[in-house]
Each structure stands twice: as C-alpha cells, then as structure tokens.
Design an enzyme around this catalytic site. Structure first.
Site, mmCIF file in Angstrom:
data_model
loop_
_atom_site.group_PDB
_atom_site.id
_atom_site.type_symbol
_atom_site.label_atom_id
_atom_site.label_comp_id
_atom_site.label_asym_id
_atom_site.label_seq_id
_atom_site.Cartn_x
_atom_site.Cartn_y
_atom_site.Cartn_z
ATOM 1 N N GLU A 167 -1.506 4.740 -13.274
ATOM 2 C CA GLU A 167 -2.052 6.097 -13.252
ATOM 3 C C GLU A 167 -1.935 6.714 -11.854
ATOM 4 O OE1 GLU A 167 -6.059 5.524 -14.767
ATOM 5 O OE2 GLU A 167 -6.921 5.660 -12.767
ATOM 6 N N LYS A 182 7.498 -15.503 19.518
ATOM 7 C CA LYS A 182 8.245 -15.248 18.277
ATOM 8 C C LYS A 182 9.543 -14.483 18.564
ATOM 9 C CE LYS A 182 7.103 -13.348 13.663
ATOM 10 N NZ LYS A 182 5.975 -12.738 12.894
ATOM 11 N N SER A 193 -17.063 3.559 -17.121
ATOM 12 C CA SER A 193 -16.757 4.535 -18.166
ATOM 13 C C SER A 193 -16.736 3.908 -19.551
ATOM 14 C CB SER A 193 -15.378 5.138 -17.890
ATOM 15 O OG SER A 193 -14.387 4.136 -18.071
ATOM 16 N N GLY A 194 -16.755 2.583 -19.594
ATOM 17 C CA GLY A 194 -16.511 1.906 -20.859
ATOM 18 C C GLY A 194 -15.032 1.582 -21.045
ATOM 19 N N LYS A 240 0.273 13.560 -3.026
ATOM 20 C CA LYS A 240 -1.147 13.221 -2.853
ATOM 21 C C LYS A 240 -1.331 11.850 -2.194
ATOM 22 C CE LYS A 240 -2.697 14.890 -7.409
ATOM 23 N NZ LYS A 240 -3.511 14.426 -8.536
ATOM 24 N N LYS A 259 5.914 -15.338 -4.718
ATOM 25 C CA LYS A 259 6.444 -15.670 -3.393
ATOM 26 C C LYS A 259 6.291 -17.156 -3.045
ATOM 27 C CE LYS A 259 6.064 -13.617 1.265
ATOM 28 N NZ LYS A 259 5.211 -12.648 1.995
ATOM 29 N N ASP A 305 -10.292 -0.246 -16.962
ATOM 30 C CA ASP A 305 -10.114 -0.307 -15.505
ATOM 31 C C ASP A 305 -11.438 -0.581 -14.796
ATOM 32 O OD1 ASP A 305 -7.354 0.289 -15.691
ATOM 33 O OD2 ASP A 305 -7.811 2.415 -15.852
ATOM 34 N N CYS A 360 6.465 -17.835 11.731
ATOM 35 C CA CYS A 360 6.687 -17.036 10.520
ATOM 36 C C CYS A 360 8.127 -16.542 10.351
ATOM 37 C CB CYS A 360 5.690 -15.875 10.492
ATOM 38 S SG CYS A 360 5.300 -15.333 8.798
ATOM 39 N N SER A 406 1.699 -14.880 6.372
ATOM 40 C CA SER A 406 2.614 -14.444 5.306
ATOM 41 C C SER A 406 1.784 -13.914 4.150
ATOM 42 C CB SER A 406 3.463 -15.639 4.874
ATOM 43 O OG SER A 406 4.352 -15.272 3.851
ATOM 44 N N GLY A 441 -18.330 3.783 -10.928
ATOM 45 C CA GLY A 441 -18.541 4.404 -12.226
ATOM 46 C C GLY A 441 -18.075 3.465 -13.325
ATOM 47 N N GLU A 468 -0.680 -17.887 12.360
ATOM 48 C CA GLU A 468 -0.163 -16.904 13.311
ATOM 49 C C GLU A 468 -1.290 -15.987 13.810
ATOM 50 O OE1 GLU A 468 2.863 -14.587 11.386
ATOM 51 O OE2 GLU A 468 3.501 -13.583 13.225
#
Lengths: 566, 566
Positions: free
Chosen positions: A402, A118, A297-298, A537, A187, A301, A154, A181, A295, A44
């Site tokens: 988080e 479409k 950090s050890g 935020k 999915k 993540d 689609c 898609s 970064g 598409e």
C-alpha cells in the site's frame, strides 16, 4: 601443536553510545576469558556503533571514540585481561588526509596493540561508507597466541582482490573478519557461500563475527559463524540475539572439528523475528520505555503489528490499541479488533470518530477523497494524542504494497515514529499472520522470541482459538472510508500486485521488462501509475526495518521531481 | 585570425523529462545560431536533468536517454543546425563495467560527434555521484570552429589534478565547463575565484555554464560566466533565470574583450529570490497548477512564506491563506493575517479551531504539551483538507531555528509538501521580511522577480504602508498555544540562538568548540539538548530549498538513534 580458542562476541551495539558499548565489551571479554578464550572478536565498529553516517565527520566524536578505546585497554588490563586479545571495531583517522577510517583495533597488554583499516568502502544500497571514510591500503597479519591471523572488515571479503588476495600469499592460520552486515531475506546462504570461497582462497578457516540488533531502519541478524577452508561449517551462532560462542583452532589438524551449529530458521519465523527485533531495539535505544500505541481497525495490518509489538515488549501490557470506528466501520471489524486486543492482553480503547468528523464537516463540507482522508487524519490526531499524553511510540501500520501504491493517507494512517511492516508486501503480511497463529505460545523461537497470547491471554483468560482473529486474515481488505469500499476497487488483487511490485521495485524492471515477464499491459500500466503517483510522498514516511534487498526509504533514492516514465 | 562565438545556454532542466529537455535544447540552439554562435553549451546533464540520484541505475532510463540524444542530433541537422556544435550533458554507460557515467556529448553534423566523461564524482554534502557513476579517465580537447577547446564537468575544476592539470599541457584556446552547481549563500565569489585560478592554470579563458532552477530541495542559481586567464571577468549571466548570453573568443587577442556583466545582487534579494524560484519550480515541475494553501497565523514566518508564494505565482489569486484562530489567538494576530492577505491579493478564510478542539477534548481530555499539539494538528488537518479538496500544494511555514530545536508539532504546523523557509534562521526571516517590504512593486528584481502588493494590492486597492504588517515583524514571536506563551519561554532569544545554531550545525562545532567560541555553558547546553531532542524527528519533515552550506534533510545524515552527546 598450537591450540587457540576464539570467542565470537555477537553484540548488539548502539550508535554513539561509546561508554555503553565499551562497558558491554568489557563484560563480554570477561566472559570470553572465563570460557578459556585467548582471542575475542566483536562486530564492526563495536565502540561507535554502526552505521554512524555523518557522525563520523564530527571531530568531537572521533576524539571521544579514541579516548574510549584507550581507556578500555587500560580497564581490560586492570581486570586481569591483559593477555586476552580483544578485537573491536571503531573509528580512526587517516593522519595524512584527516579523514575518518573504518578501523579494527586489538586491545592487548593494556594498550591499543594493533590496527587495521577497512579497504573496500561499500557505497550502494543502504551503505554510504565511501562518503565518510577514506580507504585503508595495508593488509595485516597479527601474531596472536602463537598463530598467524589475517584480518578483514566486512566488505573486504565481498570484493575480489584487496586484503584477502594479499593474505592468500601470507601463510595465515585463520582469517578473522568483523562485520556489520544487515539482515536481508535469503542472505544467510549468500554470506556463508562467500565466506567458504574466501576461506579456500587463503587456505585457512574463516571466523565471521556479525553485529546483531536494530539500528534505525536496519536490522542486523547476527548468525556469526566459522567455515573451514574446505567449506565445512564449523560453528554457527543463533540469529537475532546476542551471543558468545567459541571456536577451537588446532594447528595440528588438517581439518578443524565442528562445534555448535544453530539450525536455519523457518523463513516466516526469520522475517517475523527481524521485524520484532527492529521494533524492540528502536524502542530500547531511543528510550521509549512506556510502550506503543496504534490504531486497531480489525484489519490484518494493524493486527500483525500489534502482535509484533506485544512480542517485542514481552506482553500486551504496554501495547495501547485504539479502535476508532467511523460510520462506515463494520461490526465485524470492531469485534475483530477487540478480540485481538483481548488475546494479546493489550489495552483497548474505543474512540469513535463520527462526532469529530461531523464537527469538521460542519466547517469544511468535504466530499470524495478529501472526506476519506479527513477520517484517516482524525485517527492520526487521536493516535498522536495518545503518543504525546502517555509518552508512547506511535506505530504506523502500513505495508509495503500500500505504501508503494500510495494507498494510504499522509498525516493520517501513515503517522507514527516507526513502521514495523513497511517493508513487507501484503501477501507476506498474511503469511506472517498465519505463521504467528501457528506459533506455540510456550516455545521460545529464534532470537529468544517469545510469542504472546494463545496460552495466557487477557487477564489470564485462555484464548480460545487463534490470537489474530481468522476473520482479519480471510476477509477482503478494506479501508472502510466509504460504504462498501474494497482495496480491490483501487488496486489490482494483491497476489498479482505484489508480483508486479517485486519485479518493478526489487528487480528494477522497466515497462518493457515487465511485459516480457508476462504481466498484462493494463496491470503494468496501473501499477506503474500508482507507484509514480506515490513516489513524491516517499520522504515523509516514518522509519521502519529493512527486510528485503531494496526497501523504500533511503536506499531507494529516486528524485522526488521526475518526469521519467519507463 | 580566428573568431568563435560561444553561446552560454543557462537552461532550467527537469529531472527525467527527456523529451521536454531535448525540445528546450533545440529551441536554445536555434536562438544561439540566430545570434551567430558556432558553439552553444548547456548545463551538466542537460537531457536527463540533475541530480538524478538512483534513477541513473535504471537501465530503461539510460536507454531512453541515449535514444533522446541520437534523435536530437538528427533533429538539429534537420533544422539546418548541423554546423553548430551543441554541447550537452547526459548519462552514458561505461562499456567495461556497465556502470553509468556523467557524460558531456557534442551534437554536430547530425550525430553524437564527441564525448567526455566526468572524472571527479563529488560524494559530500548534497552530492552522491560516486554512488551512482563510474569515473572517466580521459582528458579531451575538441577542435571546434577552428580552435582547441578543452572540456571539464563541474567537480573536475574543483579538484586539483585530473583533467584540468592534463589540459594545462595541451595548449588549449578555451576551457569549457558545464555545471550543475547548486546555490549556496556566498558561493558566487568562491566559484569565480576558483575559475580564475583554473583559467590561469590552462592559460586560456574559462567558460562556465551553470544550471538554473529548482529541483526538489536544491536551487541552481545560474550566474554563468566567462573569466580570462588573468582573472578578468569577461561575461556574467543573470542569476535565477534562464538566459542565453554570448562570448566572442578572438585568437589574435592576448586579452579577451569583456562583454555584458550582470551585477552582484543584494544578499537579501539573492536569498529571497532563491526561495521563490525553488517554490516556483517545485510547483511547475510537479504539476501543482492550482496554487498553494497555508495557515496564516499573523506571525512573521507564515507572512514571509505567503509573500514568497504570491511572488512565485505572479499574484495572490492562487494563494489560499487560512486563519485558524484558537481561544489563545490575540486579536492583533488575526488582524495582521487579514491585512497581509489583503495586501497580497490572496484568498483568506477564517476557520476557528475552538469547536474542533472542544470536540476532541470531550473525548480525549488532554493537557500540557499534548493539548498544545492537538491545536497544531487540528490546523494541520484543515490545511490538508484545503490541499486535497482544491488540489493545492500545502506549504509548511517552519524556519530553520525552530525546526532545529524541535519547536514545532509534527503532523501539525509541520505538514505540507514544501517548506520554503526551512533553511532560513529566524533572524534571517526577519531580515527578508524587512527587505520584502522595502522592495518596490514596480521594479523587476534579479531572476525576473516581480514583487506582489505595495502598488496593486487586493482587488486593485492600493496598499497603504507595508505589505507584511510591521506588527508581524516587531512583536515577540509566540506559538499562541496557551495564554501568554512566548517562544522565549522555551528557547534562548533568537539573536543568540541563531549564532549557536550556526556554529553547531553549519560549522560542526562540538561543545568544547562552542565554549571556546565564547557562548556561555547554559546556552550551549540548552541549545544542544534542544537539537538532540529534535534530531530524531528529522526525516519526517517536508522538502524545501537548500540555501546554506549544510541544510537539514538529506545532507545532514546523522543517525536517528544515537547516544552520542558532544
């Protein structure tokens, strides 16, 4: 007897790159013809890229796209490909209203030979098509290479009625759909089952060509396929990589003959590869050629993000890991960060933040959360300094758990132009880290994924053990912003938290639903309060790939200011 | 002879605050009844607030809204207001599809007495209604207080056909519309002309009740009005403040008698007041009770934002200005910042950044743009430290010209939870500053705006001269990040730049159009390159009010990754 060879050109397009996309179409078309195809179909909105959002509303863009399509038809003919039917997506204009249309065109015989608009314009989740396009209202059967091919784009096959219902009465030989898609966990089977039902509805095989590649916070997984009218899978292209596959239609056969069928991947490998491809394409398409910084950090993540970055860049030599220990960082964390960088062959710098923290505190004298945030923001300044001075893409390493709970510092650890794991819950981060350690360095995974480390290691030294230090996986998560701090001081344990988040965010369960789900009232209230608090935020978080049905960001459009508590 | 008194309840709703909104409706209804009204009408989606975005999709929310409406009907009757017709907006459910609807209901006689669902669901600019609502398909005439009132919701009168066309054949006495129509410069006259045409179409006076107040980055300007079938303005409520006005309909009169008509404001006062109200409501609705903090550079942008903040908060005592001079800051700039703070009665701290800059440079040794950005980011850390430690809302002071051109530092001067002038071009910033200095401190402006300074000044000392130092207005703009730096080193002169930005962004002119507009090719290419470069950062900018037709942020939805150059 009529035999027609279809080529499924699973191409990675780039939004707005009209010339580049046209060049790639020409290249795929040449290879399709060389492979004996009479019809080659692309995803598409091939020429424009997808999704183009409000770019569709700019007249200059629509004129340029039309020019590109005409020139491409001429170039195809000039290359001796006039006989080939080249099915591409582009933007059109509804001549009655002047509104843009999501259009399929067929380039053949040196001209734009046919077109289809479409019908169903999705307007939910990440999709905004009704906003920018007007809907087509004609169903189209194309006589190509001696057979009758019905076409759809689609969403046209996801809704009952419309063009597919029309085509069911038109005795077509093949139903061809071109798609953009986006990837979403689980999915693959939904798509294939749906396609099988549509193939049965029209009584003909369905050819499904999907886009592949990352575009902003979407990842398209490819996995194009052909399914017969009885639901048999006839062909399946690989996921997460460009591909040209073929399908031979034979009008004499009541059932078509199956060809190559790519295997279904391991679920962890699938999600991991989606994240890597999203990052890789974001870098390539935005011209971040020099690499990434982040970064280290050890913690788990940043370790997982660093591994993804090394895999996206084909090695650690363009990955700049920065250890930024504070007075509260444990020796173990520093060692884990260094080990990880060495295992990946990444650059590794140590930038202690204590002297900077002391300098700020001399002026500001902060305590509590403000002092914790100060540490995170000093780190943010350092990461951005690497980004600016070396031309690197800064990676934010926050995970979905988080981010959902606001357990991060805005303008601190949340800085960065791309957040590869922003749509992964913490428990999934651990799973993928374990999978990544198990993955063999010498094998090639789905999407052509090559795993960095394990074998080669830093400066050719073999890695002894796991690439991601086991300690990063098994230790209790901590932000290390005050002595002895643990995530579990502020958040429920992640096993529980992630279940509540899944129900509250993905499944839109309200408070009463969550209690009915069996969660205890204290946990429910804690999590809902955390998410509410974090919600305002939301719009300032950096971009990242979408992996699940309802990710944060533009597809969770809640008002910032809202007093509603469910 | 039938006389009916309508009350136009121009209320400032809050999204999601079902209980609070219902309480306010009750209060307005009491006052309307006390004023002799038989019908009182409120803005679109009164009970839920507007726009509610994807909150509409949460079943818990829809159930709670329905509960609120029923209880409100009971409370009205309990208060002796059963005879009053109370017309409010809320969310409904389409019982066939289960989808949400944008609904008007009439509370009367202790029950939800009547209902009407919006037909036309706007899906452009800032509007996303087609995404979340299903469309109504019935036109409704209500018999209220002995007359026939046709009803419509906002967009219903902006589109030809639909309910208004239906009502034209139904012999109505009054057309009543409830609206959530956001502020946009110059829209007052467009709205009034349109309403006049619809009044003529139905052959009856049109009562237009609009929402007032800030909601995220939208500002609703109120300015409710009544226009007669011949286009005569019969009533006009003030802009930018809550209001309860009345309109007396008399069935015996071929032309109704005009009542109170608020004057059209000065264009600068109008825009200034919109920005102040946006900030004031963002703070009030999000619980920022302690005030704001912002960097005061001595430049015009931060000066104007500080003045807006003082006006929003009714004085400077909750405004914390922070001067953060570097080695490149001129003495004049420091003096201007101090003078401004004194004139506004704001807190004023000096936090030199040089020691912090030196500490970072000892570790990082940056030069060029990276060193410039470092200064801006140190300032960002300080502003956020004030925000965190004192519970203040940090204000970003960027204007639309510099944001469009990327002439700001992400995570530096761009930090903040609200950006009051993000939708004002630089030339407009100068105009508003001059207007603000001219505005008298003892008068009360539109929207109840009270100007801080001029008279009282800091600690009761009278201000001698202008509140915003003239030097901040007349000096050449500079970021002061290196010796002798001027904005004009990097950008075209603002008079020219703003004209090009207006054409390129607001009017969507492409390169060829801009040349046809008479701009020289060098300028056009420079500006387009700057805007392209800045575009990918866009989604990380903080929220602010929308003032013009096409602001940055969610109503300019361009893909981040796009290769298209027009």
């Amino acid at each position: 007897m009529t035999q027609v060879r279809f080529a499924l050109a699973q191409m990675d397009t780039c939004v707005g790159d009209l010339d580049g996309n046209a060049d790639r179409v020409l290249d795929f078309a040449r290879r399709a013809a060389a492979g004996g195809a009479q019809v080659v179909a692309f995803p598409e909105m091939t020429l424009t890229g997808y999704p183009i959002e409000d770019l569709a509303l700019r007249a200059t863009f629509r004129r340029a796209a039309w020019q590109t399509a005409s020139e491409l038809a001429t170039r195809l003919a000039g290359d001796g490909l006039a006989d080939l039917f080249v099915v591409v997506g582009t933007i059109g204009t509804d001549h009655e209203t002047g509104k843009p249309r999501n259009r399929m065109i067929v380039l053949h015989d040196g001209v734009v030979w046919a077109g289809y608009d479409k019908h169903f314009l999705p307007n939910y989740g990440v999709f905004d098509e009704f906003r920018i396009f007007s809907a087509g209202d004609k169903s189209v059967v194309l006589e190509m290479a001696g057979i009758r091919v019905g076409v759809a784009i689609c969403e046209d096959i996801w809704q009952d009625g419309g063009p597919v219902a029309d085509l069911a009465a038109k005795d077509i030989d093949v139903l061809l759909t071109i798609n953009g898609s986006p990837y979403e966990e689980g999915k693959t089977h939904v798509r294939r089952d749906l396609a099988g039902r549509r193939a049965a509805e029209v009584g003909a095989p369905l050819v499904y060509v999907n886009q592949v590649g990352g575009q902003d916070d979407l990842v398209f997984d490819g996995g194009s396929f052909v399914v017969d009218a009885d639901g048999t899978l006839l062909e399946r292209s690989p996921m997460f990589m460009e591909d040209l596959s073929f399908f031979d239609y034979d009008s004499d056969l009541p059932k078509q003959v199956p060809g190559t069928i790519a295997a279904d991947p391991d679920p962890d490998e699938e999600v991991y590869t989606a994240c890597v491809l999203g990052l890789k394409d974001y870098m390539a398409k935005n011209g971040f050629t020099k690499g990434v910084c982040l970064g280290l950090s050890g913690g788990i993540d940043s370790a997982l993000v660093a591994a993804m970055a090394a895999d996206a860049l084909g090695g650690g030599d363009r990955v700049y890991g920065i250890s930024m220990p504070s007075m509260y960082s444990s020796d173990g964390s520093k060692d884990d960060a260094a080990d990880l960088a060495r295992n990946l062959g990444a650059h590794y710098d140590v930038q202690p933040i204590e002297p900077l923290f002391v300098a700020f505190q001399k002026q500001l004298d902060l305590d509590g959360v403000a002092a914790e945030n100060l540490q995170a923001r000093i780190r943010g300044v350092i990461v951005m300094a690497y980004s600016n001075s070396k031309g690197l893409l800064a990676l934010a390493t926050g995970n979905k758990s988080e981010l959902a709970c606001g357990y991060s510092t805005i303008y601190g650890d949340a800085v960065g132009g791309y957040a590869p794991i922003k749509d992964l819950l913490k428990t999934r981060v651990w799973q993928l880290a374990r999978w990544r350690n198990r993955a063999a360095a010498d094998g090639v995974g789905i999407g052509g994924l090559k795993i960095v480390g394990n074998e080669g290691g830093w400066k050719g030294q073999p890695v002894d053990g796991d690439v991601i230090p086991v300690n990063s996986i098994v230790k209790p998560p901590s932000a290390e912003l005050r002595p002895g701090q643990k995530d579990s001081d502020s958040l429920p344990e992640y096993d529980l938290l992630d279940q509540v988040l899944e129900a509250y965010i993905e499944h839109a369960h309200g408070r009463a639903d969550l209690l009915a789900d069996g969660f205890d009232p204290d946990t429910v209230d804690t999590v809902m309060r955390l998410v509410d608090r974090a919600e305002w935020k939301r719009r300032q978080y950096p971009l990242g790939p979408k992996v699940t049905a309802l990710a944060f960001g533009r597809d969770r459009r809640l008002p910032i200011t809202s007093m509603f508590r469910e």
